[in-house]
Design an enzyme around this catalytic site. Structure first.
Site, PDB file in Angstrom:
ATOM      1  N   GLU A 163     -30.356  -6.840  18.358  1.00 46.64           N
ATOM      2  CA  GLU A 163     -30.183  -8.097  17.627  1.00 46.64           C
ATOM      3  C   GLU A 163     -31.094  -9.149  18.264  1.00 46.64           C
ATOM      4  O   GLU A 163     -31.087  -9.355  19.481  1.00 46.64           O
ATOM      5  CB  GLU A 163     -28.718  -8.547  17.681  1.00 46.64           C
ATOM      6  CG  GLU A 163     -28.484  -9.831  16.916  1.00 46.64           C
ATOM      7  CD  GLU A 163     -27.034 -10.015  16.460  1.00 46.64           C
ATOM      8  OE1 GLU A 163     -26.247  -9.062  16.548  1.00 46.64           O
ATOM      9  OE2 GLU A 163     -26.715 -11.131  16.003  1.00 46.64           O
ATOM     10  N   GLU A 287     -18.524 -16.531  14.899  1.00 47.66           N
ATOM     11  CA  GLU A 287     -19.439 -15.833  13.985  1.00 47.66           C
ATOM     12  C   GLU A 287     -18.873 -14.487  13.530  1.00 47.66           C
ATOM     13  O   GLU A 287     -19.559 -13.467  13.531  1.00 47.66           O
ATOM     14  CB  GLU A 287     -20.804 -15.636  14.654  1.00 47.66           C
ATOM     15  CG  GLU A 287     -21.494 -16.937  14.983  1.00 47.66           C
ATOM     16  CD  GLU A 287     -22.911 -16.765  15.526  1.00 47.66           C
ATOM     17  OE1 GLU A 287     -23.192 -15.724  16.129  1.00 47.66           O
ATOM     18  OE2 GLU A 287     -23.713 -17.698  15.337  1.00 47.66           O
ATOM     19  N   ASP A 366     -27.754 -23.948  19.337  1.00 35.08           N
ATOM     20  CA  ASP A 366     -28.127 -22.539  19.452  1.00 35.08           C
ATOM     21  C   ASP A 366     -29.613 -22.377  19.791  1.00 35.08           C
ATOM     22  O   ASP A 366     -30.394 -22.006  18.919  1.00 35.08           O
ATOM     23  CB  ASP A 366     -27.823 -21.840  18.106  1.00 35.08           C
ATOM     24  CG  ASP A 366     -27.766 -20.336  18.255  1.00 35.08           C
ATOM     25  OD1 ASP A 366     -27.854 -19.858  19.390  1.00 35.08           O
ATOM     26  OD2 ASP A 366     -27.613 -19.645  17.228  1.00 35.08           O
ATOM     27  N   GLU A 394     -35.634 -16.565  20.152  1.00 39.23           N
ATOM     28  CA  GLU A 394     -35.163 -16.431  18.766  1.00 39.23           C
ATOM     29  C   GLU A 394     -35.626 -17.586  17.876  1.00 39.23           C
ATOM     30  O   GLU A 394     -36.108 -17.362  16.759  1.00 39.23           O
ATOM     31  CB  GLU A 394     -33.637 -16.348  18.771  1.00 39.23           C
ATOM     32  CG  GLU A 394     -33.010 -16.322  17.394  1.00 39.23           C
ATOM     33  CD  GLU A 394     -31.494 -16.307  17.452  1.00 39.23           C
ATOM     34  OE1 GLU A 394     -30.929 -16.150  18.558  1.00 39.23           O
ATOM     35  OE2 GLU A 394     -30.864 -16.447  16.391  1.00 39.23           O
ATOM     36  N   TRP A 548     -22.766 -23.396   8.271  1.00 37.88           N
ATOM     37  CA  TRP A 548     -23.234 -23.100   9.630  1.00 37.88           C
ATOM     38  C   TRP A 548     -23.332 -24.330  10.527  1.00 37.88           C
ATOM     39  O   TRP A 548     -23.475 -24.195  11.747  1.00 37.88           O
ATOM     40  CB  TRP A 548     -24.590 -22.391   9.571  1.00 37.88           C
ATOM     41  CG  TRP A 548     -24.460 -21.007   9.022  1.00 37.88           C
ATOM     42  CD1 TRP A 548     -24.653 -20.622   7.735  1.00 37.88           C
ATOM     43  CD2 TRP A 548     -24.046 -19.838   9.738  1.00 37.88           C
ATOM     44  NE1 TRP A 548     -24.395 -19.276   7.601  1.00 37.88           N
ATOM     45  CE2 TRP A 548     -24.019 -18.768   8.819  1.00 37.88           C
ATOM     46  CE3 TRP A 548     -23.695 -19.578  11.066  1.00 37.88           C
ATOM     47  CZ2 TRP A 548     -23.649 -17.468   9.180  1.00 37.88           C
ATOM     48  CZ3 TRP A 548     -23.339 -18.298  11.429  1.00 37.88           C
ATOM     49  CH2 TRP A 548     -23.322 -17.254  10.492  1.00 37.88           C
TER      50      TRP A 548
END
Ligand code: GCV
Length: 857
Positions: A163, A287, A366, A394, A548
């Site tokens: 991931e 999540e 995040d 990410e 979100w």
């Protein structure tokens, strides 16, 4: 003494900076390339290791390997101590629980002493590093780890996928099992150990539900065996439903006696197989992961059950503070995801077992390109905490954009949260010194990096991305080590000691975070990437109007989240001095403005510029700076090995083009929503561009792109004809040499082919083989897939016909698809990514000045 004259070393370093063998990057910063040997001539060639633990044996062997390779004479490990040797030993009377080593050298003897075998190994690696960087050997040096937890988290799944991994498949797992061949896992542990990392959590925090079956545990024991010689302890992420999912119990309520007993038995079973098991990481109530909230229990209830089971074995629980509701109501002006950490955890401060550590992401959202420091660090003075950062990039370019994150981490670690009205920088909190135990000893805490290294030969795909893992290890060992020293050492170890190489790489890396921030999300608003998909390219409004909670609240009259007391109240979650600074527009720093305030676009920044003009200017400046990496790198051709030279050159070219995609998407969107034009008139005006839809098309058809700001003019041209299609235009540019950039979409589906012709003569050909953007599945034409190819130095004169030929990839192999038509933009299951068609999409062409910089239009 082994002191050397540095200039003499550097003068000959260039000749010796890389071996004449192919380099695939797998050696990372442990290349042990030759250095001038003369300054180290008196270094004894016998290495004597007092202990015989696996870690000490590794230390001795590593010294022999590294010194032999670098100094061009033989070093060997001997069984008898003698005067005139390199000696590795346990320090006598060592007391601290943190690893600590000393290096002492005299003319004929060098002694590395550690308070643990691991510390001896770290001392050995440090000595090797100093020599690899052509530095003098210290007469005396002492070093101690800042905190006990220095781990990586790898988000590997048992099926071998990772991931948010951007460098290939897992080297731990495949097809539901631990791999048979763990050579890479062991090599990775060596890399980690070389920068002082002592734990590796091998599996995804979104843990496979059957992770803890007895059969699997036996397999993890092999993984722990592969790590052990390097002093890296295995940890695992566990799902709190395991008592149900694996144990078959009717409940996973952490306070149910059968559940408590199940965890105890399971932990005991783990330790019979892996005696040095480090502990668990837990993601719960977040999540979609289930957690204690289902039974009305707290994070402390859940963490403590695991902790009590682990305590007799000296294991720890890293319970993640990343607990939030991803179904927030975006219409509610008080709703705020950033509040979640403090709201969910502060009330349990002091209620966690001594071997629980709350693992807190650096920022409250995040891993964005810029967020304020997570206020949770200051809200748990009676609890152990660790910081979680993300080397895997990410939201910061996914190892396709060069972004040196230690600059960001240092900013976070140095941020003084003024808890209890005193000096409490984050680094003092996570090392347990800001809020010590009642005994006065520091709380156990530390540093965790989500790293997600993969099977790509060089671990993280972009050779420059390895500087993030290296820098993480260094900061975790010593959060005060100067950034320029960390970077300089990495560069020398990775690319050699040629002064031009070192200067060039250091300069690019040092500014790369600010550059990336500059062409992505401005002023703390968030990265502005596609938050609903791959988190890679621009997609501004994907943040809005969903649960979100990464809202930017962009509307005609202004932008930004009001997190003041009048808004969500988030600013007030900081200790008063910091809260006051963020609460007031007069003191809130420009780079966090939109995180805390909703302001009009013509709001004046502290610099005196309006917000909107600063956004335009910063995006143009930063995209240009990103384009200059390729130019600077080109000056190093012949000074670094050709394989890695070419790889980095290709990545820098990709970044140059993608930075322009970012710049244009963001500036176009801001101009549209604000209605305020760029005072330099650049946005949406492209004097050098030829839109694909304005060219004479044979076979090509126009298509709308969504979101429209991710394509020039909102449109692209696609070709649905097997034989290919063309776009042509007659050029009126003055005669001369030009660089021609083609902006197309590489949709990670099929492999389209392109050719550029002048007057029917082929000038360049390339394939859209999705090798540049992160390898994932996305068939959309958008900011994730928009890609630039540049052909350099083409001779053009007025009246020439420029033709772009695209040959789509219309293979359609999915058996059950039948006759169904797949249009560009259709979404398909990720595991069948090669079964979809790519329509050779083109956005525009730019005829720019001939030169090393990709045309900036
Ligand atoms: C492992 C983000 C990522 C998820 C990740 C999550 C987490 O939301 O996009 O992939 O899940 O963070 O840190 O748990």
């Amino acid at each position: 003494m082994f002191f050397a004259v540095r200039n003499a070393i550097l003068a000959t370093a260039l000749l010796l900076s890389y071996p004449c063998v192919a380099e695939d990057g797998s050696a990372a910063w442990l290349r042990y390339a030759p250095v001038p040997a003369a300054p180290y001539a008196s270094l004894p060639s016998h290495i004597f290791v007092h202990g015989d633990s696996p870690v000490e044996r590794s230390a001795g062997a590593e010294l022999a390997r590294g010194l032999t390779a670098m100094l061009g004479r033989s070093f060997d490990v001997v069984t008898k101590r003698s005067e005139g040797s390199i000696e590795l030993t346990l320090a006598s009377g060592a007391s601290t629980t943190l690893e600590s080593y000393t290096i002492d050298s005299t003319r004929r003897h060098l002694r590395i002493a550690g308070n643990t075998p691991q510390a001896e190994l770290y001392g050995a690696f440090h000595l090797l590093e100093e020599i690899a960087a052509a530095r003098p050997i210290p007469a005396h040096e002492a070093s101690t780890a800042a905190a006990p937890v220095r781990w990586t988290n790898e988000w590997d799944n048992l099926d071998g996928s990772i991931e948010r991994g951007y460098a290939g498949q897992s080297f731990f797992f495949e097809k539901g099992h631990v791999r048979q061949d763990l050579t890479r896992a062991s090599a990775y542990a060596r890399l980690l150990a070389s920068v002082g990392i002592n734990g590796c959590n091998a599996n995804n925090v979104n843990a496979d539900l059957d992770l803890l079956t007895s059969d699997h545990l036996k397999e993890y024991a092999r993984l722990a065996d592969a790590f052990r010689p390097w002093g890296v302890r295995l940890a695992l992420s566990v799902d709190l439903t395991s008592p149900q999912a694996v144990g078959g119990l009717p409940t996973f309520d952490p306070l149910d006696p059968t559940v408590i007993a199940w965890w105890q038995r399971k932990v005991d079973e783990i330790y019979t197989l892996i005696p040095d098991f480090a502990g668990f990481t837990v993601k719960a109530d977040s999540e979609g992961r289930k957690g204690p909230a289902q039974y009305g229990r707290s994070p402390a209830d859940a963490a403590n059950v695991l902790a009590r089971a682990l305590a007799p074995h000296h294991g720890v629980v890293l319970y993640r503070g990343f607990v939030y509701d991803n179904h927030l109501d975006w219409r509610d002006p008080k709703a705020d995801r950033a509040r979640a950490g403090v709201d969910n955890f502060a009330k349990y401060d002091g209620r966690f077992e001594p071997n629980v550590i709350i693992q807190i992401k650096e920022g409250p959202i995040d891993f964005q390109a810029r967020e304020p420091v997570n206020p949770l660090f200051a809200a748990l003075p009676h609890t152990n905490v660790a910081i979680e950062v993300q080397a895997s990039q990410e939201y910061t370019g996914q190892q396709r954009h060069m972004v040196w994150l230690p600059s960001m981490w240092r900013w976070v670690l140095d941020t003084d949260l003024r808890a209890e009205g005193r000096h409490t920088p984050v680094k003092e909190i996570v090392t347990g010194r800001a809020f010590p135990l009642a005994s006065g000893a520091p709380r156990p805490g530390g540093f965790v990096s989500v790293t997600n290294a993969g099977l790509d030969a060089n671990w993280m795909h972009h050779p420059m991305a390895m500087a993030n893992l290296y820098g993480f290890g260094k900061l975790a060992w010593n959060p005060d080590e100067p950034l320029d020293r960390i970077l300089d050492t990495w560069t020398r170890l990775t690319w050699g000691n040629d002064p031009l190489v070192v200067r060039t790489v250091n300069a690019m890396q040092l500014k790369s975070w600010q550059v990336y921030e500059g062409y992505t999300g401005p002023n703390g608003v968030g990265t502005l990437t596609n938050i609903l998909g791959y988190h890679f390219g621009p997609d501004i409004e994907s943040a809005e109007r969903n649960g979100w909670g990464q809202w930017i609240r962009g509307e005609k009259n202004g932008i930004g989240m009001d997190r003041t007391a009048a808004g969500t109240g988030y600013a007030q979650l900081y200790p008063p001095l910091v809260a006051a600074r963020y609460e007031s527009l007069a003191t809130c720093p420009d780079d966090l403005l939109l995180f805390f305030h909703h302001v009009p676009y013509d709001h004046k920044l502290h610099t005196g510029q309006t917000l909107i003009q600063s956004i335009y200017d910063t995006h143009y400046k930063s995209a240009r700076e990103a384009g200059e990496y390729a130019v600077a790198w080109s000056t190093l051709e012949g000074r670094v090995d050709p394989e890695r030279y070419r790889q980095v050159a290709a990545l820098f070219n990709f970044q140059a083009g993608h930075a322009i995609v970012w710049r244009d998407a963001i500036d176009t969107w801001f101009e549209r929503i604000s209605g305020i034009a760029d005072d330099k008139g650049r946005v949406d005006r492209h004097p050098l561009r030829i839109e694909a839809e304005s060219m004479t098309a044979t076979g090509y058809e126009p298509i709308d792109v969504t979101p429209s700001e991710t394509a020039s003019g909102g449109k692209a041209m696609v070709c649905r004809n097997d034989a290919g299609c063309t776009l042509s235009t007659v050029l009126q540019q003055p005669a001369g040499a030009y660089d021609i950039a083609v902006q197309y979409f590489d949709t990670w589906a099929g492999v389209s082919n392109y050719e550029l012709l002048v007057n029917g003569v082929s000038q360049a050909r390339w394939s859209a083989a999705d090798t540049l953007a992160p390898v994932q599945f996305d068939p959309h034409l958008d900011g994730q897939t928009s890609t630039r190819y540049t052909a350099h130095h083409l001779a053009i004169k007025p009246g020439d016909t420029l033709t772009l030929r695209g040959v789509p990839d219309l293979r359609e192999t999915l058996k059950d698809r039948g006759r169904q038509t797949v249009e560009p933009g259709a979404m398909s299951p990720p595991n069948q990514r090669r079964d979809y068609r790519e329509f050779a999409p083109i956005d525009y062409i730019v005829l720019g000045p001939d030169g090393p910089l990709t045309p900036q239009d």
